[in-house]
Design a protein around this motif. Sequence first.
Motif, mmCIF file in Angstrom:
data_model
loop_
_atom_site.group_PDB
_atom_site.id
_atom_site.type_symbol
_atom_site.label_atom_id
_atom_site.label_comp_id
_atom_site.label_asym_id
_atom_site.label_seq_id
_atom_site.Cartn_x
_atom_site.Cartn_y
_atom_site.Cartn_z
ATOM 1 N N GLY A 109 36.862 44.231 45.803
ATOM 2 C CA GLY A 109 37.130 45.181 46.868
ATOM 3 C C GLY A 109 35.947 46.094 47.120
ATOM 4 O O GLY A 109 34.857 45.941 46.568
ATOM 5 N N ARG A 110 36.157 47.093 47.967
ATOM 6 C CA ARG A 110 35.090 48.013 48.339
ATOM 7 C C ARG A 110 34.942 49.118 47.308
ATOM 8 O O ARG A 110 35.915 49.710 46.878
ATOM 9 N N ARG B 157 39.239 49.286 37.843
ATOM 10 C CA ARG B 157 38.219 48.506 37.138
ATOM 11 C C ARG B 157 36.849 48.654 37.800
ATOM 12 O O ARG B 157 35.827 48.772 37.122
ATOM 13 N N LYS B 158 36.800 48.663 39.128
ATOM 14 C CA LYS B 158 35.515 48.753 39.823
ATOM 15 C C LYS B 158 34.805 50.070 39.509
ATOM 16 O O LYS B 158 33.574 50.113 39.402
ATOM 17 N N THR B 159 35.581 51.158 39.352
ATOM 18 C CA THR B 159 34.981 52.441 38.988
ATOM 19 C C THR B 159 34.420 52.392 37.582
ATOM 20 O O THR B 159 33.316 52.882 37.305
ATOM 21 N N ASP C 42 41.240 45.000 31.261
ATOM 22 C CA ASP C 42 39.810 44.737 31.413
ATOM 23 C C ASP C 42 39.520 43.272 31.691
ATOM 24 O O ASP C 42 38.356 42.872 31.727
ATOM 25 N N THR C 43 40.551 42.465 31.866
ATOM 26 C CA THR C 43 40.327 41.035 32.085
ATOM 27 C C THR C 43 40.094 40.707 33.551
ATOM 28 O O THR C 43 39.476 39.698 33.866
ATOM 29 N N GLU D 223 32.928 39.475 44.203
ATOM 30 C CA GLU D 223 34.006 39.984 45.056
ATOM 31 C C GLU D 223 33.968 41.502 45.219
ATOM 32 O O GLU D 223 34.895 42.093 45.758
ATOM 33 N N LEU D 224 32.898 42.111 44.763
ATOM 34 C CA LEU D 224 32.734 43.562 44.874
ATOM 35 C C LEU D 224 31.804 43.881 46.034
ATOM 36 O O LEU D 224 30.707 43.342 46.135
ATOM 37 N N GLN D 225 32.282 44.723 46.952
ATOM 38 C CA GLN D 225 31.443 45.177 48.069
ATOM 39 C C GLN D 225 31.105 46.646 47.831
ATOM 40 O O GLN D 225 31.992 47.491 47.784
#
Length: 265
Positions: A61-62, A249-251, A55-56, A89-91
């Motif tokens: 990314g997309r 992580r993005k999810t 989680d760090t 940095e999240l698209q």
Amino acid sequence: MVSAHMQRLEREVGASLLLRTTRSLRLTEAGEGFYESTRQIVADAEAAIAAAAGDTAAPRGRLRVTAPVDYAERVLAPVAVALRQRHAELQIEVLAVDRPLDLVAEQIDVAVRIGELADSELRGTRVGRFGKCIVASPDLLAGRPAPARPEDLATLPFVALSVLAQPLSFTFSAAGEAEQTVRFQVALAMNTASAVRSAALAGGGLCVLPDYLVADDLAAGRLVALLPGWCLPEGGIHALYPAARQPPRKTRVLIEALQARAEQP
């Protein structure tokens, strides 16, 4: 350059992966199997990296998300803006469609589904719930006695959401009362909740809509909630994603943001 790489790959594999003509290019049977296998390898590698980072690591990314049009407009869009402001940095790409999409074929990370879930090989997490409101425009109700019980609604024109399994039948409950099922006579039918809302605002009839879609209209007086002492069954909101040992992580940050949004008053 791509052709050169493909030819080298075919030599290494020892099989033709593409069928080539002067006008088209498509996978052979071996190519399709090779593609599915390598896609799983890539997914496993991404999952391993995500698990190692824990989680760090900042999400990057997309992030491709699909949701029904009304939920995407009212809930998902502002959540996506807030996420993007926190994670540069999240698209995020939102696909607002009122039909289920193939997550694997469309390369979608998360699908938000409203209501009952069909059997699926996808993993799902509940991100919220919604109430169902029976609403109408003040103009439609002008000069009419206020409905006091569910059966009083049956004489009013009704705007149906045609994609529901039972678009005309609804069961109401109230404290100390027996459940009552009302079957409406359809005046208009629309295939999206947003279109049903627009028809109701125009005075086309009463309708049943999720609370997140009509909250602003009720507060502004553009719509009126009927039968305040009676309620309809609540529904669930779920986030689905391809099965994996560890969702990226993005999810996870999107699911957490949707859950936090649902907990707000």
